[in-house]
Scaffold this active site. Structure first.
Site, PDB file in Angstrom:
ATOM      1  N   THR A  12     -41.039 111.551  76.892  1.00  0.00           N
ATOM      2  CA  THR A  12     -40.657 110.898  78.150  1.00  0.00           C
ATOM      3  C   THR A  12     -41.164 111.696  79.352  1.00  0.00           C
ATOM      4  O   THR A  12     -41.374 111.128  80.420  1.00  0.00           O
ATOM      5  CB  THR A  12     -39.129 110.711  78.254  1.00  0.00           C
ATOM      6  OG1 THR A  12     -38.486 111.902  77.807  1.00  0.00           O
ATOM      7  CG2 THR A  12     -38.671 109.540  77.417  1.00  0.00           C
ATOM      8  N   LYS A  71     -41.332 121.517  77.729  1.00  0.00           N
ATOM      9  CA  LYS A  71     -40.578 120.738  76.736  1.00  0.00           C
ATOM     10  C   LYS A  71     -39.985 121.725  75.744  1.00  0.00           C
ATOM     11  O   LYS A  71     -40.304 122.911  75.772  1.00  0.00           O
ATOM     12  CB  LYS A  71     -41.488 119.730  76.021  1.00  0.00           C
ATOM     13  CG  LYS A  71     -42.814 120.334  75.537  1.00  0.00           C
ATOM     14  CD  LYS A  71     -43.707 119.304  74.884  1.00  0.00           C
ATOM     15  CE  LYS A  71     -44.505 118.435  75.844  1.00  0.00           C
ATOM     16  NZ  LYS A  71     -44.039 117.064  75.931  1.00  0.00           N
ATOM     17  N   ARG A  72     -39.110 121.240  74.854  1.00  0.00           N
ATOM     18  CA  ARG A  72     -38.604 122.120  73.810  1.00  0.00           C
ATOM     19  C   ARG A  72     -39.770 122.755  73.057  1.00  0.00           C
ATOM     20  O   ARG A  72     -40.820 122.133  72.879  1.00  0.00           O
ATOM     21  CB  ARG A  72     -37.714 121.317  72.841  1.00  0.00           C
ATOM     22  CG  ARG A  72     -36.353 120.977  73.412  1.00  0.00           C
ATOM     23  CD  ARG A  72     -35.554 122.225  73.741  1.00  0.00           C
ATOM     24  NE  ARG A  72     -35.092 122.868  72.530  1.00  0.00           N
ATOM     25  CZ  ARG A  72     -33.822 122.931  72.147  1.00  0.00           C
ATOM     26  NH1 ARG A  72     -32.863 122.429  72.905  1.00  0.00           N
ATOM     27  NH2 ARG A  72     -33.482 123.535  71.026  1.00  0.00           N
ATOM     28  N   LYS A 123     -42.975 110.882  83.223  1.00  0.00           N
ATOM     29  CA  LYS A 123     -42.590 111.483  84.505  1.00  0.00           C
ATOM     30  C   LYS A 123     -43.817 112.068  85.197  1.00  0.00           C
ATOM     31  O   LYS A 123     -44.006 111.893  86.410  1.00  0.00           O
ATOM     32  CB  LYS A 123     -41.528 112.572  84.277  1.00  0.00           C
ATOM     33  CG  LYS A 123     -40.217 111.994  83.741  1.00  0.00           C
ATOM     34  CD  LYS A 123     -39.276 113.045  83.141  1.00  0.00           C
ATOM     35  CE  LYS A 123     -38.191 112.335  82.314  1.00  0.00           C
ATOM     36  NZ  LYS A 123     -37.403 113.242  81.456  1.00  0.00           N
ATOM     37  N   HIS A 127     -34.980 108.372  66.506  1.00  0.00           N
ATOM     38  CA  HIS A 127     -35.812 109.177  67.410  1.00  0.00           C
ATOM     39  C   HIS A 127     -36.723 110.143  66.685  1.00  0.00           C
ATOM     40  O   HIS A 127     -37.373 110.968  67.338  1.00  0.00           O
ATOM     41  CB  HIS A 127     -34.950 109.990  68.376  1.00  0.00           C
ATOM     42  CG  HIS A 127     -34.109 109.181  69.300  1.00  0.00           C
ATOM     43  ND1 HIS A 127     -34.511 108.841  70.579  1.00  0.00           N
ATOM     44  CD2 HIS A 127     -32.890 108.638  69.139  1.00  0.00           C
ATOM     45  CE1 HIS A 127     -33.559 108.142  71.164  1.00  0.00           C
ATOM     46  NE2 HIS A 127     -32.561 107.995  70.306  1.00  0.00           N
ATOM     47  N   LYS A 156     -45.078 120.206  68.600  1.00  0.00           N
ATOM     48  CA  LYS A 156     -45.505 119.946  69.981  1.00  0.00           C
ATOM     49  C   LYS A 156     -46.716 120.801  70.364  1.00  0.00           C
ATOM     50  O   LYS A 156     -47.337 120.581  71.388  1.00  0.00           O
ATOM     51  CB  LYS A 156     -44.348 120.201  70.943  1.00  0.00           C
ATOM     52  CG  LYS A 156     -43.169 119.216  70.766  1.00  0.00           C
ATOM     53  CD  LYS A 156     -42.034 119.537  71.730  1.00  0.00           C
ATOM     54  CE  LYS A 156     -40.757 118.762  71.448  1.00  0.00           C
ATOM     55  NZ  LYS A 156     -40.805 117.367  71.958  1.00  0.00           N
TER      56      LYS A 156
END
Ligand code: 26Q
Length: 812
Positions: free
Chosen positions: A660, A552-553, A664, A360, A558
């Site tokens: 992911t 998100k985290r 969504k 991952h 990110k």
């Protein structure tokens, strides 16, 4: 929400009676005095009865047909709540709502009382939960194996804009979904020494110096339509004996229970980091604990049914969720060789044929390694086995003419470069018959980067399995208004077979009337979400604004920081031209930072500092609002995503393995602003790049810049917008109480901008301008929104699981 769907009166009556009976006899409360939480428990227990019937018949059937079993080993299962999920998958959601209404109870009120099962950090854990539901739906005989953490992911509290971590206590009021299996217990050893088995060279006997017990707790997971159900089996650690009576009697009352505390610490708490920190002993104990219990359990089940350990791979597949369970390679070898007396080479073939491994991440700092010293102390036999595997592996390569020393040291299981460390990725790789990445791009990069040599040596092993999400939770349960609309135009079939039916929505993108209905359901979700924000945070949002969401985290790759820089640039632009033709926007952030991740925590503080300034600046009016929602979790995602217009998927290209939440949002009709990273690439192929806002460096360009690039001063100097934003932050405008608070973040951007925030900033700004342009042409916006929903069918986790079952597990 009332659905125009058939409600069975018999079912309503039966449920009502059952709920009342649970309330009385299991919760022990009179309906007159029952609190909401009592009603929640009674409803969950009544629901569980329906599940158990189907669960038992599925388990019996799997045994009778001898179908292949799939074991998903994961240190994380980020389940969330189960009440609405179970009722909805059983097809009795409306019946339950009616039954409770008859009893004077509002289902919407009690659903919020269920604590989230937050046994995971983020994407990897949530993926495991989606997979469990899809495996049940597809009728795969499967078990998830993990740890029953007493405390899941910490609760995030924002105090004066800073993240604080508080313990999470999901089990405090009992867990109605689980069954304790006091009889399913295994002894798990640690430490000690190894002695040869009489008359044998490779077979050994491990005599641990310490033992704990692993006790099973089972939670049934329902599939769609109430047919399939499978088991999530989580292990709790217990001491061999609860108390040392002789110690106690000698007056040492603390010492008498010290061993108990030590044993129970293994399943006490989830590691709250989503990338590796310094390898901690307790983490290795957790990894071995749950792997050993799970392998003992599944080999026992296999032997009971088939009698012969050598047929293990024929009847079972074991999937390793990242390297966290990679010690399974050595443990399975130990079971086969030491316990069952299988010759080494046959044991190795059996191990490789049974195991497979999902990677991952490619971030070098997140690749798991353990010091040889710690391994020898905690798992002496496993360390021997790893050495033996490594010696045979390297010998076999030399025998094939592979003599390049630097290549051999790169694929070796032992990293000799900074102390001696075991490379769990390489161990998982050579111990598995298939290794997969989680998006097309990520898998390609696995082949080219970290596993480049492994890929050359084993060209058939690496394969791609692009992630997916369960549409049951992320569309039907989270967004009943959109689901009703889809059922109305596409028929009930859309729920049973969205992969094939959703594409039929495409022509509706050109239907003005349908677009209007699509926009209306979004507007209702936004209104509801705005209510929640007003109640909980006392911030008023304009539901007509673009809801621009990044949840998100919190991680530098990110790039929440880039989003915040753009937010400040927008703020400056509005301030400089207050009468301009601005498009109202709400910037919504949520996410947790690892407790020890200083930069990530500073980014949270910056979001809150920016929110404070922007939201209280009267000259901005309602044109820009910034919200950081505390304690992001699965349940919060379920209310934010259906209310989102714009989905921020802006990681540095090449670093987000898949993502992911991008799926969504797309499924719920939000438009994505994003880089060509992870699954965004495949989304753009399926919904059309023209229906997304793609920007920024591509993965190969990032790689090139990281290799050759120096500092970002020139980029910053050439971008007046970026310079102004950075100067504003540095001036202390957002942190008057501590003007230099963000100097560290700004210095990283200037001097080693590893994640290319500066390089991508201007293009990001341009992409955001395209967002506004599209938003101001509602026909085009909503046409793109419809095409996003229509194009997302392929991202169902049912599709992903079917691919695993066909290509890796041979289980369909
Ligand atoms: C490892 C060792 C010690 C402590 C913690 C860890 C640890 C824990 C969790 C390392 C990594 C994780 C989680 C990683 C993760 O969530 N990865 C995400 O997986 C998703 C599902 O495949 C992808 O969509 C995301 O792109 C990826 O970041």
């Amino acid at each position: 929400m009332t659905r125009a769907r058939f409600i069975s009166p018999n079912e309503v009556a039966a449920l009502r009676a059952n709920i009342l009976s649970k309330l009385t006899y299991q919760v022990g409360k009179d309906p007159e005095s029952a609190l909401d939480h009592d009603w929640f428990m009674a409803t969950a227990l009544a629901t569980r009865d329906y599940i158990v019937d189907r669960w038992m018949s599925r388990t019996r059937e799997a045994y009778r047909t001898g179908q292949k079993r799939v074991y998903y080993l994961s240190l994380e299962f980020l389940i969330g709540r189960l009440l609405i999920d179970s009722l909805s998958n059983l097809g009795i959601l409306e019946e339950a709502r009616r039954a409770l209404a008859d009893l004077g109870v509002d289902l919407e009120r009690i659903r919020g009382l269920e604590p989230d099962a937050a046994l995971g950090n983020g994407g990897l854990g949530r993926l495991a939960a989606c997979f469990m539901e899809s495996m049940a739906t597809l009728g795969i005989a499967s078990y998830g194996y993990g740890i029953r953490y007493e405390h899941g992911l910490f609760r995030q509290v924002i105090a004066d804009g800073f993240q604080q971590e508080q313990p999470e206590n999901w089990l405090d009021f009992g867990n109605p979904w689980e069954f304790e299996r006091a009889e399913v217990v295994y002894e798990i050893g640690f430490g000690g020494h190894v002695t040869p088995y009489e008359g044998s060279q490779l077979r050994q006997v491990w005599i641990p110096s310490e033992k704990v017990r692993a006790v099973a707790y089972d939670t049934p997971i329902m599939g769609w339509g109430g047919e399939g159900a499978n088991t999530l089996r989580l292990w709790r650690s217990r001491p061999l004996e609860n108390i040392k009576l002789d110690t106690f009697n000698a007056g040492d009352h603390i010492g008498a229970v010290a061993d108990q505390a030590r044993a129970e610490s293994i399943s006490r708490v989830l590691y709250p980091a989503d990338s590796t920190e310094a390898g901690q002993e307790l983490r290795l104990r957790q990894e071995y604990f749950f792997v050993a219990a799970s392998l003992a359990d599944l080999t026992r089940r296999h032997l009971k049914q088939h009698g012969d350990i050598m047929s293990l791979p024929e009847h079972n597949a074991i999937q390793l969720n990242d390297t966290h369970p990679a010690i399974a390679v050595a443990e399975l070898m130990r079971l086969l060789v030491d316990v069952h007396g299988v010759p080494w080479n046959a044991a190795w073939d059996t191990t490789v044929a049974t195991l497979s491994y999902t990677n991952h991440t490619l971030l070098p700092e997140a690749l798991e390694t353990w010091s040889v010293y710690l391994m020898e102390r905690l798992l002496p036999r496993h360390m021997q086995i790893i050495y033996m595997i490594n010696a045979q592996f390297l010998d076999s390569l030399r025998a094939r003419g592979e003599t390049d020393g630097s290549m051999l040291s790169y694929v070796s299981l032992i990293d000799e470069s900074h102390g001696r460390r075991v490379r769990m990725g390489n161990l998982a790789f050579i111990g598995s018959h298939k290794i997969n990445g989680v998006s097309g791009l990520h898998t390609e990069l696995m082949r080219k980067t970290v596993f480049r040599s492994m890929h050359r040596l084993f060209p058939d092993r690496i394969n791609n399995k692009t992630n997916g999400i369960t549409f049951r939770r992320w569309l039907y349960q989270a967004n009943p208004a959109l689901t009703d609309l889809l059922v109305d135009v596409l028929g009930d079939e859309v729920q049973d077979d969205p992969e094939n039916v959703l594409p039929r929505l495409k022509p509706y993108a050109n239907d003005a009337n349908f677009r209007e209905r699509f926009a209306q359901q979004r507007r209702r979700n936004k209104d509801q979400f705005a209510d929640l924000v007003r109640k909980n945070m006392d911030i008023t949002l304009d539901p007509g604004a673009i809801f621009d969401v990044q949840i998100k985290r919190i991680h530098e790759y990110k790039r929440q920081l880039m989003n915040l820089l753009q937010t400040i640039a927008l703020y400056q632009a509005i301030k400089n031209n207050p009468n301009g033709n601005w498009t109202p926007r709400v910037k919504i952030f949520a996410g947790k930072a690892a407790a020890s991740y200083h930069q990530a925590k500073l980014i949270i503080k910056l979001a809150n500092d920016v929110a404070k300034v922007v939201n209280n600046d009267p000259s901005i009016r309602d044109l820009l609002k910034v919200v950081f929602l505390p304690n992001y979790n699965v349940s919060l995602a379920e209310v934010i995503i259906p209310a989102a217009d714009l989905s921020e998927q802006i990681s540095t290209a090449g670093l987000e393995a898949s993502g992911t939440s991008n799926m969504k949002f797309g499924l719920n009709g939000a438009l994505t602003i994003g880089t060509m990273d992870g699954a965004n690439v495949e989304m753009s192929e399926r919904v059309g790049e023209e229906n997304m806002f793609i920007f920024g460096l591509r993965a190969d360009e990032v790689e090139e810049r990281q290799r050759t690039g120096g500092n970002s001063s020139e980029i910053i100097n050439n971008s007046p917008r970026l310079s102004a934003v950075m100067a504003d932050i540095r001036s202390g405008h957002f942190s008057p109480d501590d003007p230099s608070r963000y100097n560290g973040l700004l210095d990283v951007l200037t001097w080693h901008d590893r994640f290319q925030v500066c390089a991508d900033f201007d293009d990001y700004w341009l992409a955001q301008s395209r967002v506004e342009e599209r938003w101001n042409q509602p026909d085009r916006w909503w046409s793109s929104a419809v095409l996003n929903t229509a194009g997302m069918g392929w991202f169902s986790s049912d599709r992903t699981i079917r691919e695993y079952a066909t290509d890796i597990w041979q289980a369909l």
